[in-house]
Write an enzyme that holds these catalytic residues in place. Structure first.
Site, PDB file in Angstrom:
ATOM      1  N   HIS A   1      -0.937 -13.150  -1.382  1.00 23.54           N
ATOM      2  CA  HIS A   1      -2.117 -13.603  -0.640  1.00 23.54           C
ATOM      3  C   HIS A   1      -1.945 -15.039  -0.147  1.00 23.54           C
ATOM      4  O   HIS A   1      -2.882 -15.624   0.385  1.00 23.54           O
ATOM      5  CB  HIS A   1      -3.388 -13.438  -1.482  1.00 23.54           C
ATOM      6  CG  HIS A   1      -3.813 -12.006  -1.621  1.00 23.54           C
ATOM      7  ND1 HIS A   1      -4.846 -11.590  -2.433  1.00 23.54           N
ATOM      8  CD2 HIS A   1      -3.328 -10.867  -1.037  1.00 23.54           C
ATOM      9  CE1 HIS A   1      -4.986 -10.276  -2.345  1.00 23.54           C
ATOM     10  NE2 HIS A   1      -4.069  -9.807  -1.517  1.00 23.54           N
TER      11      HIS A   1
ATOM     12  N   HIS B   1       0.831  -1.215   0.000  1.00 15.55           N
ATOM     13  CA  HIS B   1       0.000   0.000   0.000  1.00 15.55           C
ATOM     14  C   HIS B   1       0.862   1.259   0.000  1.00 15.55           C
ATOM     15  O   HIS B   1       0.520   2.251  -0.644  1.00 15.55           O
ATOM     16  CB  HIS B   1      -0.959  -0.001   1.191  1.00 15.55           C
ATOM     17  CG  HIS B   1      -2.172  -0.848   0.965  1.00 15.55           C
ATOM     18  ND1 HIS B   1      -3.410  -0.549   1.464  1.00 15.55           N
ATOM     19  CD2 HIS B   1      -2.338  -1.994   0.263  1.00 15.55           C
ATOM     20  CE1 HIS B   1      -4.287  -1.474   1.093  1.00 15.55           C
ATOM     21  NE2 HIS B   1      -3.658  -2.366   0.364  1.00 15.55           N
ATOM     22  N   ASP B   2       1.969   1.216   0.721  1.00 17.47           N
ATOM     23  CA  ASP B   2       2.861   2.377   0.724  1.00 17.47           C
ATOM     24  C   ASP B   2       3.413   2.614  -0.683  1.00 17.47           C
ATOM     25  O   ASP B   2       3.345   3.724  -1.222  1.00 17.47           O
ATOM     26  CB  ASP B   2       4.009   2.153   1.715  1.00 17.47           C
ATOM     27  CG  ASP B   2       4.927   3.361   1.814  1.00 17.47           C
ATOM     28  OD1 ASP B   2       4.409   4.494   1.884  1.00 17.47           O
ATOM     29  OD2 ASP B   2       6.156   3.192   1.811  1.00 17.47           O
TER      30      ASP B   2
ATOM     31  N   ASP C   1       4.555 -19.568   0.657  1.00 17.64           N
ATOM     32  CA  ASP C   1       4.828 -20.690  -0.244  1.00 17.64           C
ATOM     33  C   ASP C   1       3.994 -20.517  -1.518  1.00 17.64           C
ATOM     34  O   ASP C   1       3.472 -19.440  -1.772  1.00 17.64           O
ATOM     35  CB  ASP C   1       4.520 -22.010   0.476  1.00 17.64           C
ATOM     36  CG  ASP C   1       3.073 -22.094   0.968  1.00 17.64           C
ATOM     37  OD1 ASP C   1       2.248 -21.216   0.581  1.00 17.64           O
ATOM     38  OD2 ASP C   1       2.756 -23.009   1.739  1.00 17.64           O
TER      39      ASP C   1
END
Ligand code: HEM
Ligand SMILES: *[C@@H]1O[C@H](CO)[C@@H](O)[C@H](O)[C@H]1NC(C)=O
Ligand SMILES: *[C@@H]1O[C@H](CO)[C@@H](O)[C@H](O)[C@H]1NC(C)=O
Ligand SMILES: *[C@@H]1O[C@H](CO)[C@@H](O)[C@H](O)[C@H]1NC(C)=O
Ligand SMILES: *[C@@H]1O[C@H](CO)[C@@H](O)[C@H](O)[C@H]1NC(C)=O
Ligand SMILES: *[C@@H]1O[C@H](CO)[C@@H](O)[C@H](O)[C@H]1NC(C)=O
Ligand SMILES: *[C@@H]1O[C@H](CO)[C@@H](O)[C@H](O)[C@H]1NC(C)=O
Ligand SMILES: *[C@@H]1O[C@H](CO)[C@@H](O)[C@H](O)[C@H]1NC(C)=O
Ligand SMILES: *[C@@H]1O[C@H](CO)[C@@H](O)[C@H](O)[C@H]1NC(C)=O
Ligand SMILES: CC(=O)N[C@H]1CO[C@H](CO)[C@@H](O)[C@@H]1O
Length: 270
Positions: A185, A63-64, A243
Site C-alpha cells: 500500500h 488478487h489473482d 519505498d
C-alpha cells in the site's frame, strides 16, 4: 495386482513432483529467450505513460494469487469469473497484460502463460517505481477456471489485525510476511467510500476516528467532498514510489484504510 498398485502409488509420488514442480528461474531461456525482455520493455513503455500501473499490477497479482493460486484466472472473462465481482471492481491493468500476451504470442506462440506475464510484469513495475528487483521462477500454467465466489474470501479494509493475520496464516505466511506484504500500500489509491466513515462517523460516534491525525482528517474530508467517489493515495507522502514511506505514515497516524492504521497500533504487528 498389489504390485501394480504399489508401483502406481510410487509413480504418482515420483512423477507428480517432476511433472508439476518445474518452475525455474529462466524457464523460457531456450524456448523464448526474449520473453523477459519483451515483458520488461512493454511494462516500461506503459510506466512512462502511466506510473500508476505499478499499483494496478501489484493489486491484480495479489488478487489473482489469493483466489485459487497465481494462475492468471483473474483474467478470465466469463461472467462468473473473479474479474467481474464486487471486491474486484477497482482491479485494473488488464489491458497491459493482454498487450504483452499478444506480443509474446506473435514471437513465441503458446509458450509464455498469462500467469508468468503477470508475475514478471509486476516484478518489473515495482523496480520501475523505485523498489527492489528480484529473480522469479517461471513456467506457471494458466488456470482454466475462475472462481467468482472465492473473491469474497478476501478480507476487507475494516478488518481487524487478528483476521488479517489469520488470512495470511492460512497461506502459510507469518506475521512478518503479512506486514511486509501490506506494505504494498506504499503505492496506489483507495476510494473515499471505503474510509469515509473514519472522517465523519467512526463506529457510530458521529466523530472522526481518533486514531487518525487531525490534519489528515481535514485533508481527506476536503478531497472526498467531490461528488463522484474519488480515490486518493494510500501512502500520503509518496504514492507513486515503492519505498518504506507507508510504514512511516501509519506510525504517524496517517493511514487511510482502517486496517492499515491498525497495523501500526496493534501489539501483534506494531
Ligand atoms: C489482505 C489485506 C488487504 C486488504 C484488506 C486490502 C485492501 C485494499 C483496498 C480496500 C484497496 C483500495 C481499493 C479501492 O479503492 O477500490 C487496496 C488497494 C491496493 N492494494 Fe490492498 N489490501 C490488502 C492487501 C494487499 C496486498 C497483499 C497487496 C499486494 C502485495 C495489495 C496491494 C494493493 C495496491 C497496490 C492497491 C492500490 C491499487 C490501485 O491503486 O489501483 N493489497 N487494498
Ligand atoms: C536462464 O539464464 C539465467 C541467466 O543466465 C540463469 O541464471 C538461469 O539459471 C537459466 N535458467 C535455465 C532454466 O536455463
Ligand atoms: C514453444 O517454443 C518452441 C521453440 O520455439 C516451439 O517449438 C513450440 O512449438 C512452442 N510451443 C510449445 C507449446 O511448446
Ligand atoms: C477478454 O476480453 C477481451 C476483449 O473484451 C480480450 O481482448 C481478451 O483477450 C479476453 N481475455 C481472455 C483471457 O479471454
Ligand atoms: C538474478 O540472477 C542473475 C543471473 O543468474 C544474477 O546475475 C543476479 O545477481 C540475480 N539477481 C538477484 C537480485 O538475485
Ligand atoms: C470457490 O470458492 C469457494 C469459496 O472459497 C469455495 O467454497 C469453493 O470450493 C471454490 N470452488 C472451486 C471449484 O474451487
Ligand atoms: C517468517 O517467514 C519468513 C519466510 O516466509 C522467514 O524468512 C522469517 O524468518 C519468518 N519470521 C518469523 C518471525 O518467524
Ligand atoms: C465500536 O464500538 C463498540 C461499542 O459500541 C466497541 O465494542 C468496539 O470495539 C468499537 N470498535 C472500534 C473499532 O473501535
Ligand atoms: C492533501 O494532502 C496532500 C499531501 O499529502 C496534498 O498534496 C494535497 O494538496 C492536500 N489536499 C487538500 C485538499 O488539502
Ligand atoms: C476491471 C473489471 O473487469 N472490472 C469488473 C469488475 O466487476 C464488475 C461487475 O461487478 C464489472 O462491471 C467490471 O467491469
Amino acid at each position: 495386482m498389489k504390485i501394480i498398485k504399489f508401483s502406481t502409488v510410487l509413480s504418482i509420488l515420483l512423477i507428480f513432483p517432476t511433472t508439476f514442480a518445474q518452475l525455474k528461474v529462466g524457464f523460457h531461456n531456450n524456448s523464448c529467450p526474449n520473453a523477459e525482455t519483451i515483458v520488461r520493455n512493454l511494462v516500461s513503455d506503459e510506466f512512462k505513460r502511466d506510473p500508476t500501473i505499478t499499483a494496478a499490477l501489484l493489486r491484480m497479482h495479489f488478487h489473482d494469487c489469493f483466489v485459487g493460486g497465481c494462475d492468471g484466472s483473474i483474467l478470465i472473462n466469463s461472467t462468473d469469473s473473479e474479474r467481474f465481482v464486487g471486491p474486484n471492481l477497482s482491479v485494473r491493468g488488464f489491458e497491459l497484460i493482454d498487450e504483452i500476451k499478444t506480443e509474446l504470442e506473435a514471437q513465441c506462440p503458446s509458450n509464455v502463460s498469462c500467469a508468468d506475464i503477470m508475475a514478471l510484469a509486476t516484478r518489473d513495475s515495482v523496480a520501475l517505481a523505485g523498489g527492489p528487483s528480484y529473480n522469479i521462477t517461471t513456467g506457471r500454467r494458466d488456470g482454466l477456471k475462475s472462481n467468482a465466489s472465492g473473491v469474497f474470501d478476501l478480507i476487507g479494509p475494516t478488518a481487524f489485525v487478528a483476521a488479517f493475520l489469520s488470512f495470511f496464516g492460512d497461506k502459510m505466511m507469518n506475521t512478518s510476511d503479512a506486514v511486509a506484504l501490506l506494505g504494498a500500500h506504499t503505492v496506489g489509491v483507495g476510494s473515499c467510500s471505503l474510509f469515509r466513515d473514519r472522517l465523519t462517523n467512526f463506529n457510530g460516534t458521529g466523530l472522526p476516528d481518533p486514531s487518525m491525525d487531525s490534519a489528515l482528517v481535514a485533508n481527506l474530508t476536503s478531497i472526498c467532498a467531490a461528488s463522484e467517489d474519488p480515490s486518493t493515495g494510500l501512502d500520503r507522502s509518496t504514492p507513486l514510489t515503492f519505498d518504506n514511506a507507508f510504514f512511516g505514515q501509519i506510525r504517524a497516524r496517517r493511514g487511510v484504510l482502517q486496517l492499515d492504521q491498525r497495523l501500526a497500533t496493534d501489539e501483534a504487528t506494531s
